[in-house]
Each structure stands twice: as C-alpha cells, then as structure tokens.
Design an enzyme around this catalytic site. Structure first.
Site, PDB file in Angstrom:
ATOM      1  N   CYS A   1       0.813  -1.218   0.000  1.00 25.33           N
ATOM      2  CA  CYS A   1       0.000   0.000   0.000  1.00 25.33           C
ATOM      3  C   CYS A   1       0.848   1.271   0.000  1.00 25.33           C
ATOM      4  O   CYS A   1       0.507   2.257  -0.652  1.00 25.33           O
ATOM      5  CB  CYS A   1      -0.967  -0.001   1.179  1.00 25.33           C
ATOM      6  SG  CYS A   1      -0.179  -0.030   2.802  1.00 25.33           S
TER       7      CYS A   1
ATOM      8  N   HIS B   1      -2.351   0.740   7.033  1.00 25.84           N
ATOM      9  CA  HIS B   1      -2.619   1.058   5.629  1.00 25.84           C
ATOM     10  C   HIS B   1      -2.171   2.482   5.332  1.00 25.84           C
ATOM     11  O   HIS B   1      -2.056   3.322   6.244  1.00 25.84           O
ATOM     12  CB  HIS B   1      -4.120   0.907   5.345  1.00 25.84           C
ATOM     13  CG  HIS B   1      -4.469   0.912   3.895  1.00 25.84           C
ATOM     14  ND1 HIS B   1      -3.891   0.066   2.987  1.00 25.84           N
ATOM     15  CD2 HIS B   1      -5.353   1.684   3.184  1.00 25.84           C
ATOM     16  CE1 HIS B   1      -4.406   0.289   1.786  1.00 25.84           C
ATOM     17  NE2 HIS B   1      -5.282   1.273   1.879  1.00 25.84           N
TER      18      HIS B   1
ATOM     19  N   ASP C   1      -7.711   5.760  -3.058  1.00 24.49           N
ATOM     20  CA  ASP C   1      -6.900   4.644  -2.575  1.00 24.49           C
ATOM     21  C   ASP C   1      -6.483   3.779  -3.758  1.00 24.49           C
ATOM     22  O   ASP C   1      -7.262   2.937  -4.227  1.00 24.49           O
ATOM     23  CB  ASP C   1      -7.692   3.815  -1.563  1.00 24.49           C
ATOM     24  CG  ASP C   1      -6.816   2.781  -0.865  1.00 24.49           C
ATOM     25  OD1 ASP C   1      -5.636   2.655  -1.238  1.00 24.49           O
ATOM     26  OD2 ASP C   1      -7.308   2.109   0.062  1.00 24.49           O
TER      27      ASP C   1
END
Length: 662
Positions: free
Chosen positions: A417, A461, A477
């Site tokens: 991520c 995250h 995202d």
C-alpha cells in the site's frame, strides 16, 4: 514492640512462596540480572533456614545494597522512569531477606509485598492480570495469618485459610461499594510509564517497506464500539497522520501537519470550510498504548475528550504521548466536502512539494498525461486503470533504488500500500494536482459476541487524498484498484502463498480452529477494560445518574452511607450467625416435640428438666406417658452419652409420638 521470636519454618515457606508469586510477572519489566539476583537471594534464605550458613553482617549488607543500586543505575542509564522506580522497590524487597531473622520482620516484608504486588497493575491490566494480582494479595495476607497463628502456638487456633476466606467475604462487598461510589481521583494503572519503551504502531514517517514490516504483527491497535450500525469495510479508514513532505524516498510531516510534537495547527471551522453531506456517526474507541501523540478516528472527527485537538489534516492528537490505554468518544462525518473553495498559499505549496531532482520519468509522464486529460478526475482515473491492469499487490516487492517512484511505476510494478500511495501522490503533484499521503489503519474485524470492531497492526494502511476545485479533499486509494479484496475483506485475503511470513499471522485469524474461543475471550477482556478499568469519573457520573436520578454530592453521600451501612449490617449478622453455638440434632428433635405438646396444652416450664417434664406429661395425659418416657430416655442417652444408636431410635419414637399428639 517488635517481636523477638524466631520465624517458624511454615511462616518462612509461605513468605518465600508469596514473594516468588509477587515477583514473577515483574520479571518482564525489570533488568534480567535483578530477577536472577532475586532468585539467588530467595534460594540462599531457604538454604540458610536449613542450617547451612549464617547471616551477613551489617557491612556486607550495606555493600550489597550499594552494589545493587549502582548496577541498577548503570542498567537504566540514569533514566529514572516508572520502570526504574519499580526496579528499585523490587531490589529493596528482595534484599530485605538478608536480615530476615525474627517473626516481626515477616510483617514488615509482607507490608512491603503489598506495594510491590500493586505495581503489577501498572503493566498487566487484562482480566487475568487482575485476578493474578488478587491471588498475590491473598497469598500475602495468608502469610500474615500463618505467621500470627504460628506465634500463638495454640492448637485451638482456627485454620488461617478459613480466616482468609472470611476476610475476603467481608471485604469484597465493601470494595465493590467503594469502587462504584467513591470519587475517582485517579488510579495506579493511570500512572505514565516510560514513554521511550518499545511500542508498535503507525510511525510519523513512511518509506517503502515500513507498513509491510508493521503488518508482520497481529497485535491489537484499538477497539471500536459504534452507537448504531458498523459502517461497511470500504468506509472504515482510520486516520492517524497526514504526510505531505517528500525527500525522494521518505514521506514525513511538514511543520504544518506535525502532530508528533503536539504543535500542529489546530483546525477550526472558521479557518476551513466544511460541508456535511450525510448524518454523522458516533462511536467510542479504546486505544492501546502507543507512546505517540496521535489518536485514530474516521474522517472529520469531533471529540470532547479532554486535551485532544483536531489538526488541519482532520486527525486527532494530544500534547502528551499515550502511555496507557485511552478511551474516548468520537463523532465523525464520513461524507463531506472540505475546502472546496480553495487552499491558502501555504497549504497549496505543501501539497505540491517535490524534491528538486529525481524520478525524471514519472515527472515527464505526469506532465504529458495532465496535458492529454481534461481534468483532475480524468487523470486520477487513468492512473487507477494503469495500476489495475499492470500491477501486482505483494508484501515482498523488489528492492528499490534512489529513483524509487520511477522504478516502481515503470519497472517492478509490484508493491504494497505504501508503494501505491507514495507513487500516486508523487505523480499527481508532478501533474500539478495538490495531493498528500494519509497513514493509519483500514478495515477491522467485527467481534460477533459483543458487536465491536477490533483493529490490529495487521490492518495498517496508507492511502492518498487529492484536492480538486469545487470538491475539496477527496480520498483516493490506489490499493483498492489493484487489490479490492484488501479493502472489502482484509489484508489476509489479498495476499498469495508467497507472502509466507504475513500469511502465517493472517491464517491464524482466518482458519484457527479455536478462533471463536479467541473472539469470546477478547470480548470478555473488552468488557473488563470498558466497564472496570475504564470506570473513570465520567463513567461514574453516568452510573450514579442512572441509579440515583442525579449525581449531586448529597445523593452520593446518602447512597454511600446506606450502602456501607447495609453491607456492615449483613457482615455483622453473618458474624453473629457464625458465632452461635451449634444445636445438636437430638436437641432439635426434642424442641420440636416440646412445641407440639405446647400446642396441645402441655407447656414445658422454664428450667424444668426433661425427666420432670416427662413425669408431668404422664400425669396430665396418661395415654402419652409411656412414649414420652421412652423419648426422654433416648434423648438423654443421645445428647449426653453421644449414643448413635439411641439417636436413631429417638427419631423413630419421636415421629410416632408426634403423630399420636396430632
């Protein structure tokens, strides 16, 4: 006056057992050499009890105390934090054994043991830790009782363990009343611990691999209880920090957003326009200790927690590090439009900052795409299509060099991520679109037994936020484009078997045969922390308001007096009942017969002997004379001669006579 009697062996045994129980949990928080020293001193004292040695003189004891203190000072490097104070207390507690000679010394050591046992609650606040501390207190109190009764030397002395059980029976209701009603003035477990101690959690900066390393841990980050329905997984983005400064490899906070030092710019509605597009959501977070200043919440949070502020990046922070478990209530606006009318020059400059050199291929490609696409949203969509079609989500990406963004986007195309968020924000800034990185947690596991949400380090995250004219800051995202299952189901469902290290942790949550038992135990501990360890002044006020209708001082005082008086009366009644002389079974049978005769008109006179009463019954009611004489004879034999056969015969004869009397 101090007792001069030597210590009974039984007292010493129980004292050493209690001491070992008290010290065992603290071994995890004191220097290793001190734990070894404690074991050696305890073993030496028992060896001495067996007549193999002698006590050291005062000079040797003083030298030992100075040596231990010096070693402790060296071990902690001169830092006198809470752990240091506990270690110093433990050292004195252990070294006291070197002069333990008399019965009176046992009392002194036991009183010191109470303080040492209480320090366990600084480090162990789980339910089992509290139960263990209670067992330690019982062991210490039992040692005091054993020592006292050993000194009495009376064979008629009661068992110390029965006495201990009686003391606990009397103390528990009083403890409960005082816990619920006395003003909350702070407790032992709220004392700050060493803020430099190692903790796990989101860091105040991010470079490739940082979050992947954090996700090796399945440790608890925080728990969340929602007032209404839990939002779906794709809306559960728990904000911690806004990272807006990039040095070519690492993202960090600029002074504008730096909450790590507690000096970040505080958000006010008058400073930034915020339009709420839906109803806000209420929830309560129980955060584990992190040693950092920042807290976690969903987007655009508001809280009335004392000492907590909201930064201009819409994250919560406080001035002091979180060294103990913290519980706070939040209201969040998940759907909003923030600063849609524009950014001030300082914010815009921070949201477009890039290093002067490096990642030339990405800069050039971003400028080309910006010229080809009609607007920011089209540019975002094109980037997301790129990562969706050509990139791979993995915990073990190839190592990146100095031009990390170029290598990731155009060569390796495999990452986690932080790779996706970092490269996306760099790309958007190079295209002239304000953007920033946000780090925190995403998702969480719902506990079906209690209905709360558990967020672990595994859920760490990173994502991005982009500013667009008329829309304001919006979450983007890129990870959701390449691995949507990471957002909707959790990180363990988005990785393949090649990510063996993380999968080992994740599989425990997915396939453990005893997973349901884990969830039940976690729910129990959550209730313990929320209703017992988290019973602060506000919780007490709410409880008293529900119980009494108001929490005014006079109502609380009156309720406290009534409650303590009731408990005291019950204890006195119990003690009175315990001290009554027991009634023999044969006496109970005889008294029942006397009550039956009284109802039939033949009353036994005060002070009249059983034989005289039997003779008078025979005169008044000749038909009962023979049976009455027989019952009286059996009663006297059973009661005075303790004749078991007579008692059995008494039961039958008395039952027959009672039937005749009617």
């Amino acid at each position: 006056m101090k007792s001069r009697r030597t210590i009974a062996r039984r007292s010493l045994i129980w004292l050493l057992i209690a001491q070992l129980m008290v010290l065992a949990p603290l071994a995890l928080h004191i220097p290793l050499w001190l734990s070894v020293t404690a074991l050696l001193v305890i073993a030496w004292r028992w060896w001495l009890e067996r007549g193999r040695g002698r006590f050291p003189g005062p000079w040797w004891r003083s030298a030992l105390a100075i040596a231990v203190t010096a070693m402790l000072y060296v071990s902690v490097g001169g830092s006198f934090a809470m752990e240091t104070m506990v270690s110093l207390l433990v050292a004195g507690f252990v070294l006291k054994l070197t002069e333990l000679r008399r019965e009176g010394d046992v009392y002194l050591l036991c009183f010191l043991a109470y303080f040492v046992a209480a320090t366990q609650l600084l480090f162990f606040t789980q339910f089992l830790g509290s139960v263990y501390s209670l067992l330690c207190f019982c062991a210490i109190t039992g040692t005091l009782l054993v020592n006292q009764m050993a000194g009495a030397r009376s064979p008629a002395s009661p068992s110390p363990w029965r006495t201990l059980a009686g003391l606990l029976f009397q103390a528990l209701p009083i403890m409960l009343v005082l816990f619920l009603a006395l003003p909350r003035l702070g407790s032992l477990w709220t004392v700050p611990l060493n803020s430099t101690a190692g903790t796990t959690g989101v860091s105040d900066s991010m470079s490739p691999g940082d979050i992947a390393d954090l996700m090796q841990s399945d440790e608890l980050a925080f728990r969340v209880t929602f007032a209404a329905d839990i939002p779906p997984a794709h809306e559960r983005y728990w904000r911690a920090l806004v990272l807006d400064e990039f040095d070519g490899r690492r993202w960090s906070q600029s002074d504008f957003h730096d909450v790590g030092n507690g000096r970040a710019s505080v958000w006010r509605r008058s400073d930034q326009a915020l339009t709420e597009l839906a109803r806000p959501m209420s929830y309560e977070i129980m955060l584990e200790p992190t040693g950092e200043n920042w807290l976690y919440a969903l987007a655009v949070p508001q809280t009335d927690a004392s000492g907590v502020d909201l930064s201009r990046g819409y994250t919560l922070f406080q001035r002091k590090p979180i060294s103990q478990r913290k519980q706070y209530s939040v209201i969040s606006q998940l759907f909003y439009r923030a600063q849609g009318s524009g950014l001030d020059e300082r914010e815009k400059r921070a949201a477009l900052q890039l290093p002067d050199t490096g990642n030339l291929q990405t800069r050039e490609r971003a400028r080309q795409w910006a010229e080809q696409e009609p607007g920011s949203q089209a540019l975002i969509n094109r980037f997301l299509r790129l990562v969706q079609s050509r990139f791979r989500y993995t915990l073990q990406p190839p190592l990146l060099g100095d031009d990390s963004v170029d290598e990731f986007l155009w060569q390796t195309r495999a990452g986690f991520c932080e790779h996706f968020a970092s490269s996306f924000v760099f790309f958007m800034r190079a295209a002239g679109v304000p953007a920033r990185v946000v780090v925190g947690y995403q998702g969480g596991q719902v506990n079906p037994h209690e209905g709360y949400l558990t967020v672990r380090q595994l859920d760490a995250h990173a994502w991005a936020e982009v500013w667009m004219e008329g829309v304001g800051w919006q979450r983007v995202d890129p990870t959701a484009a390449v691995a949507p299952e990471r957002i909707d189901r959790g990180v363990e469902y988005s990785l393949d078997d090649s990510d063996a290290q993380l999968l080992a942790n994740a599989m425990g949550r997915r396939f453990a045969a005893w997973g349901n038992l884990q969830l039940q135990w976690d729910a129990f501990n959550y209730r313990w922390h929320r209703w017992v360890m988290g019973y602060d002044n506000q919780a007490q006020q709410d409880f008293l308001r529900r119980l009494l209708g108001a929490s005014s001082p006079w109502r609380v005082t009156l309720a406290l007096i009534v409650a303590i008086g009731t408990v005291a009366a019950l204890i006195v009644g119990w003690l009175f009942w315990r001290t009554r002389e027991p009634v023999a079974p044969s006496v109970k049978i005889y008294r029942r017969l006397c009550r039956k005769l009284d109802a039939a008109g033949v009353t036994r006179w005060h002070g009249e002997t059983p034989s005289d009463f039997a003779a008078r019954v025979g005169q008044l009611r000749p038909e009962w004379a023979e049976d009455m004489n027989s019952v009286t004879h059996l009663f006297l034999r059973s009661y005075y001669a303790e004749d078991d056969a007579a008692f059995e015969a008494l039961k039958h004869k008395a039952r027959a006579l009672l039937r005749r009397i009617g």
